[in-house]
Design a protein around this motif. Structure first.
Motif, PDB file in Angstrom:
ATOM      1  N   MET A  51       0.821  -1.193   0.000  1.00  0.00           N
ATOM      2  CA  MET A  51       0.000   0.000   0.000  1.00  0.00           C
ATOM      3  C   MET A  51       0.865   1.257   0.000  1.00  0.00           C
ATOM      4  N   ILE A  52       1.949   1.216   0.798  1.00  0.00           N
ATOM      5  CA  ILE A  52       2.821   2.396   0.854  1.00  0.00           C
ATOM      6  C   ILE A  52       3.418   2.663  -0.526  1.00  0.00           C
ATOM      7  N   VAL A  53       3.862   1.582  -1.195  1.00  0.00           N
ATOM      8  CA  VAL A  53       4.415   1.746  -2.542  1.00  0.00           C
ATOM      9  C   VAL A  53       3.375   2.377  -3.450  1.00  0.00           C
ATOM     10  N   MET A  54       2.152   1.885  -3.333  1.00  0.00           N
ATOM     11  CA  MET A  54       1.080   2.405  -4.178  1.00  0.00           C
ATOM     12  C   MET A  54       0.849   3.891  -3.887  1.00  0.00           C
ATOM     13  N   ILE A  55       0.810   4.237  -2.605  1.00  0.00           N
ATOM     14  CA  ILE A  55       0.563   5.641  -2.257  1.00  0.00           C
ATOM     15  C   ILE A  55       1.658   6.534  -2.820  1.00  0.00           C
ATOM     16  N   PHE A  56       2.915   6.060  -2.741  1.00  0.00           N
ATOM     17  CA  PHE A  56       3.990   6.889  -3.278  1.00  0.00           C
ATOM     18  C   PHE A  56       3.891   7.020  -4.778  1.00  0.00           C
ATOM     19  N   SER A  57       3.457   5.934  -5.453  1.00  0.00           N
ATOM     20  CA  SER A  57       3.364   6.010  -6.904  1.00  0.00           C
ATOM     21  C   SER A  57       2.255   6.951  -7.358  1.00  0.00           C
ATOM     22  N   THR A  58       1.273   7.220  -6.467  1.00  0.00           N
ATOM     23  CA  THR A  58       0.201   8.130  -6.876  1.00  0.00           C
ATOM     24  C   THR A  58       0.570   9.585  -6.613  1.00  0.00           C
ATOM     25  N   ARG A  59       1.686   9.815  -5.959  1.00  0.00           N
ATOM     26  CA  ARG A  59       2.170  11.154  -5.633  1.00  0.00           C
ATOM     27  C   ARG A  59       1.161  11.989  -4.855  1.00  0.00           C
ATOM     28  N   VAL A  60       0.360  11.302  -4.040  1.00  0.00           N
ATOM     29  CA  VAL A  60      -0.528  12.022  -3.130  1.00  0.00           C
ATOM     30  C   VAL A  60       0.321  12.500  -1.957  1.00  0.00           C
ATOM     31  N   PRO A  61       0.133  13.742  -1.501  1.00  0.00           N
ATOM     32  CA  PRO A  61       0.962  14.206  -0.379  1.00  0.00           C
ATOM     33  C   PRO A  61       0.861  13.279   0.835  1.00  0.00           C
ATOM     34  N   PHE A  62       1.991  12.604   1.115  1.00  0.00           N
ATOM     35  CA  PHE A  62       1.994  11.557   2.140  1.00  0.00           C
ATOM     36  C   PHE A  62       1.773  12.134   3.532  1.00  0.00           C
ATOM     37  N   LEU A  63       2.379  13.305   3.750  1.00  0.00           N
ATOM     38  CA  LEU A  63       2.268  13.920   5.075  1.00  0.00           C
ATOM     39  C   LEU A  63       0.820  14.244   5.405  1.00  0.00           C
ATOM     40  N   LYS A  64       0.102  14.703   4.379  1.00  0.00           N
ATOM     41  CA  LYS A  64      -1.293  15.067   4.588  1.00  0.00           C
ATOM     42  C   LYS A  64      -2.088  13.835   5.010  1.00  0.00           C
ATOM     43  N   ARG A 173      -3.573  -3.051  10.371  1.00  0.00           N
ATOM     44  CA  ARG A 173      -4.862  -3.252   9.720  1.00  0.00           C
ATOM     45  C   ARG A 173      -5.679  -1.956   9.731  1.00  0.00           C
ATOM     46  N   ILE A 174      -5.713  -1.309  10.901  1.00  0.00           N
ATOM     47  CA  ILE A 174      -6.467  -0.054  10.985  1.00  0.00           C
ATOM     48  C   ILE A 174      -5.870   0.990  10.057  1.00  0.00           C
ATOM     49  N   MET A 175      -4.537   1.055  10.047  1.00  0.00           N
ATOM     50  CA  MET A 175      -3.891   2.050   9.196  1.00  0.00           C
ATOM     51  C   MET A 175      -4.181   1.790   7.727  1.00  0.00           C
ATOM     52  N   ILE A 176      -4.167   0.522   7.330  1.00  0.00           N
ATOM     53  CA  ILE A 176      -4.451   0.199   5.924  1.00  0.00           C
ATOM     54  C   ILE A 176      -5.864   0.646   5.569  1.00  0.00           C
ATOM     55  N   VAL A 177      -6.816   0.301   6.440  1.00  0.00           N
ATOM     56  CA  VAL A 177      -8.210   0.656   6.152  1.00  0.00           C
ATOM     57  C   VAL A 177      -8.354   2.158   5.989  1.00  0.00           C
ATOM     58  N   VAL A 178      -7.793   2.898   6.951  1.00  0.00           N
ATOM     59  CA  VAL A 178      -7.952   4.358   6.908  1.00  0.00           C
ATOM     60  C   VAL A 178      -7.245   4.959   5.708  1.00  0.00           C
ATOM     61  N   MET A 179      -6.019   4.499   5.456  1.00  0.00           N
ATOM     62  CA  MET A 179      -5.248   5.107   4.379  1.00  0.00           C
ATOM     63  C   MET A 179      -5.834   4.783   3.012  1.00  0.00           C
ATOM     64  N   LEU A 180      -6.312   3.557   2.838  1.00  0.00           N
ATOM     65  CA  LEU A 180      -6.922   3.214   1.547  1.00  0.00           C
ATOM     66  C   LEU A 180      -8.169   4.058   1.307  1.00  0.00           C
ATOM     67  N   SER A 181      -8.982   4.192   2.352  1.00  0.00           N
ATOM     68  CA  SER A 181     -10.203   4.984   2.178  1.00  0.00           C
ATOM     69  C   SER A 181      -9.860   6.430   1.877  1.00  0.00           C
ATOM     70  N   SER A 182      -8.845   6.957   2.579  1.00  0.00           N
ATOM     71  CA  SER A 182      -8.544   8.355   2.277  1.00  0.00           C
ATOM     72  C   SER A 182      -7.895   8.501   0.913  1.00  0.00           C
ATOM     73  N   LEU A 183      -7.246   7.440   0.449  1.00  0.00           N
ATOM     74  CA  LEU A 183      -6.695   7.506  -0.904  1.00  0.00           C
ATOM     75  C   LEU A 183      -7.820   7.716  -1.921  1.00  0.00           C
ATOM     76  N   LEU A 184      -8.955   7.075  -1.687  1.00  0.00           N
ATOM     77  CA  LEU A 184     -10.101   7.262  -2.588  1.00  0.00           C
ATOM     78  C   LEU A 184     -10.604   8.702  -2.511  1.00  0.00           C
ATOM     79  N   THR A 185     -10.827   9.205  -1.299  1.00  0.00           N
ATOM     80  CA  THR A 185     -11.392  10.550  -1.192  1.00  0.00           C
ATOM     81  C   THR A 185     -10.375  11.613  -1.589  1.00  0.00           C
ATOM     82  N   PHE A 186      -9.087  11.314  -1.442  1.00  0.00           N
ATOM     83  CA  PHE A 186      -8.071  12.294  -1.838  1.00  0.00           C
ATOM     84  C   PHE A 186      -8.019  12.455  -3.354  1.00  0.00           C
TER      85      PHE A 186
END
Lengths: 329, 281
Positions: A51-64, A173-186
């Motif tokens: 998931m982290i790799v995926m988030i970095f590849s989308t260039r969404v601001p990670f800190l946010k 598990r909690i972090m994955i759920v939250v981060m994936l969901s925010s990836l959608l809304t972001f």
């Protein structure tokens, strides 16, 4: 207040922005199911890494995204202690006799009071929070009341390997759920999400579920949030000129103040709703009527590819779960 | 001196923390007993400027002096005293009504500034009389009267606080000509008889010409003109302000062009008529 962005959409142009919203929503659901099927820390770490790799590849601001996890910290800390106290098996990593007595209780209270006093002046609130939690347990270990000649209630504070493992597992598990969901809304505009949902829910039409109306309602609601916020600002200012001070006052006054805000907002909302209904009808909107769309959703090869990758992950996790594939730990 | 702006700028924060300057380096002095009109195109910063006078906005640069108070304020300072002395009537003020009865709504302001029920009621009755609301209306719900009357109720709610300065943000917007005239006559009366300082934001040049004595023109957040209305309409670069001329002036120009009656700056039709009679003698 003119530029309120609804939801957390962050503008960008990486691959994830180009995905069909239907695929994004389905992928989210599939990945969440996958996450819940995983059964140990090792697999969860792999999933987290992916998931982290995926988030970095989308260039969404990670800190946010990390900042969005802030409200979870309390919950995560709480889970940690529940796990530590409830799991009583496995290797002991740390064992310490704890004293709860007049002296340590007093020390704990002092720490909590100091925390609330200095909280607002400190920048790194999270670090402070962890420090306080640590200190609360630390004073229990080092301050037996026998120092001042009183009796203590004692208990054993034991950290076990299994507890740590399980906490880590839950945390990931909690972090994955939250981060994936925010990836959608972001990365998806609220209107696109509604469009996607409408399209995905279309099969429900068979059982007379009003999918189209639901989608219209959703998008209208989203559309009017900024307008209403704007109106609220105006009314707040108008009432402020009449001597209402929204920040500084007693509870009794607060109630009048809120009423002085709510009633005008209600009046305005009803008026707007009526105007909107008239305007829609004047342009031929009929409830349940057949409608066409300006933005047609189109699937591309890449969308299908993403869907298959997600389905692949899901299958793997199912196979792991039922034991068809086994990994050596 | 009632209100003074000293190199005041205010910037809104937009998306991604960009700063958007709504007003820039405003210098303005308003004395007691003046009737000032503020005009300018949409988005020229009129409302932003006017909201400083009531401490609704605090300048991001520069200072605003309101009587003995200074903006920007320190954190602990109370805003109440400023708002009591400067009454701000918003655009479409009828939306701020919320109480069960009209009387209660008018009493809301005075009560917020610490008056007792009786005192507030007294002030409210006085204000209601000033704006011409009949007594039998006062126990009705403010949502069951006409739009024009609602506006009167809202204005009475501000007047009941007995401010020394009245700031009016487009008070006639959305009213019919008759209603506009009544409301403006009311403000003019308050100005003349109760010696209130009035700051009027308006698009309507006829209203400005009729009532105001001094005009401030804003363009893109800056003051481009500040002077008497006579000076404004005879300005050479008047066209650059993107303002219309009042009807009386247009009539006078027309008469001058067509039949050579000497042009004179006149702001009411009564004056035009009197002048024409005089000329034709």
């Amino acid at each position: 207040m003119n530029n309120i962005v609804i939801g957390q959409y962050v503008h960008g142009s990486s691959w994830i922005y180009k995905l069909d919203p239907r695929i994004k929503i389905s992928a989210l659901v599939i990945l969440l199911v996958t996450t819940f099927l995983l059964s140990n820390l090792f697999l969860m770490s792999i999933m987290f890494g992916l998931m982290i790799v995926m988030i970095f590849s989308t260039r969404v601001p990670f800190l946010k995204m990390i900042r969005g996890m802030k409200p979870l910290i309390f919950l995560l800390t709480f889970t940690f202690f529940i796990q530590i106290f409830s799991i009583q098996e496995g290797n002991v990593l740390l064992q310490q006799t704890m004293y709860i007595g007049p002296l340590s209780v007093l020390a704990m209270m002092t720490i909590v009071i100091i925390y609330f006093l200095i909280k607002r002046y400190i920048k790194f609130k999270i670090i402070l929070f962890f420090l306080v939690v640590f200190l609360i347990f630390y004073v229990q270990a080092i301050l037996p009341s026998t120092l001042i000649g009183l009796q203590d209630f004692t208990y054993e504070f034991v950290i076990r390997e299994l507890a740590l493992q399980y906490t880590g597992f839950l945390l990931l598990r909690i972090m994955i759920v939250v981060m994936l969901s925010s990836l959608l809304t972001f990365t998806t505009l609220p209107t696109d999400i509604t469009n996607g949902l409408e399209s995905l829910l279309r099969p429900l039409k068979v059982i007379k579920f009003p999918v189209g109306e639901l989608a219209t309602m959703l998008s209208l609601t989203l559309r009017f949030i900024p307008t209403l916020l704007d109106e609220t600002q105006k009314i707040m200012k108008a009432q402020a000129s009449r001597g209402v001070e929204f920040s500084e006052s007693k509870l009794k006054d607060k109630i009048t103040q809120i009423v002085s805000l709510l009633i005008p907002i209600f009046v305005i909302s009803f008026k707007r709703a009526e105007d909107l209904a008239n305007a829609m009808e004047a342009r031929g909107y009929i409830i349940g009527g057949k409608r066409t769309k300006v933005d047609m959703l189109k699937m591309r090869v890449f969308d299908i590819f993403v869907l298959f990758v997600c389905l692949g992950l899901l299958t793997t996790s199912i196979l792991l779960r039922v034991g068809v594939i086994q990994i050596a730990l | 001196m009632a209100i003074q702006f000293k190199e005041v700028s205010f910037s809104y924060r937009g998306v991604k923390d960009q700063q958007y300057e709504a007003i820039k380096d405003i210098n303005l002095q308003i004395d007691k007993g003046e009737f000032i009109a503020v005009c300018g195109q949409t988005g020229s910063g009129k409302t932003t400027m006017v909201q400083h006078m009531n401490a609704l906005l605090q300048p991001t640069r520069g200072n605003v002096f309101i009587f003995e108070h200074t903006l920007p304020q320190k954190k602990k300072q109370k805003i109440g005293p400023i708002r009591k002395r400067v009454g701000l009537v918003f655009q479409f003020p009828e939306y701020q009504l919320f109480e069960e009865t009209i009387l209660k709504d008018i009493m809301f302001g005075p009560k917020n500034f610490g008056l007792s029920n009786e005192e507030a009621k007294e002030k409210a009755l006085m204000a209601a009389k000033l704006v011409g609301l009949s007594e039998d209306l006062l126990e009705k719900s403010p949502f069951r009267i006409s739009g024009g009357q609602m506006r009167r109720v809202a204005i009475a709610g501000i007047l009941a606080m007995e401010p020394d300065i009245l700031v009016l943000d487009e008070p006639t917007r959305g009213l019919d000509p008759q209603g506009s005239k009544e409301i403006m006559d009311l403000f003019y009366k308050l100005h003349k008889e109760n010696d209130k300082t009035i700051i009027l934001v308006s698009h309507d040049m006829d209203i400005i010409a009729n009532y105001a004595s001094r005009v401030v023109v804003l363009d893109e957040g800056q003051i481009v003109f500040d002077g008497s209305k006579e000076d404004l309409f005879s300005q050479k670069d008047f066209d650059s302000f993107h303002l219309a001329k009042p009807k009386t002036i247009e009539v006078m120009h027309y008469l001058n062009e067509q039949i050579g009656i000497p042009f004179k700056n006149l702001f009411s039709f009564e004056d035009v008529l009197a002048y024409l009679k005089e000329v034709s003698k």
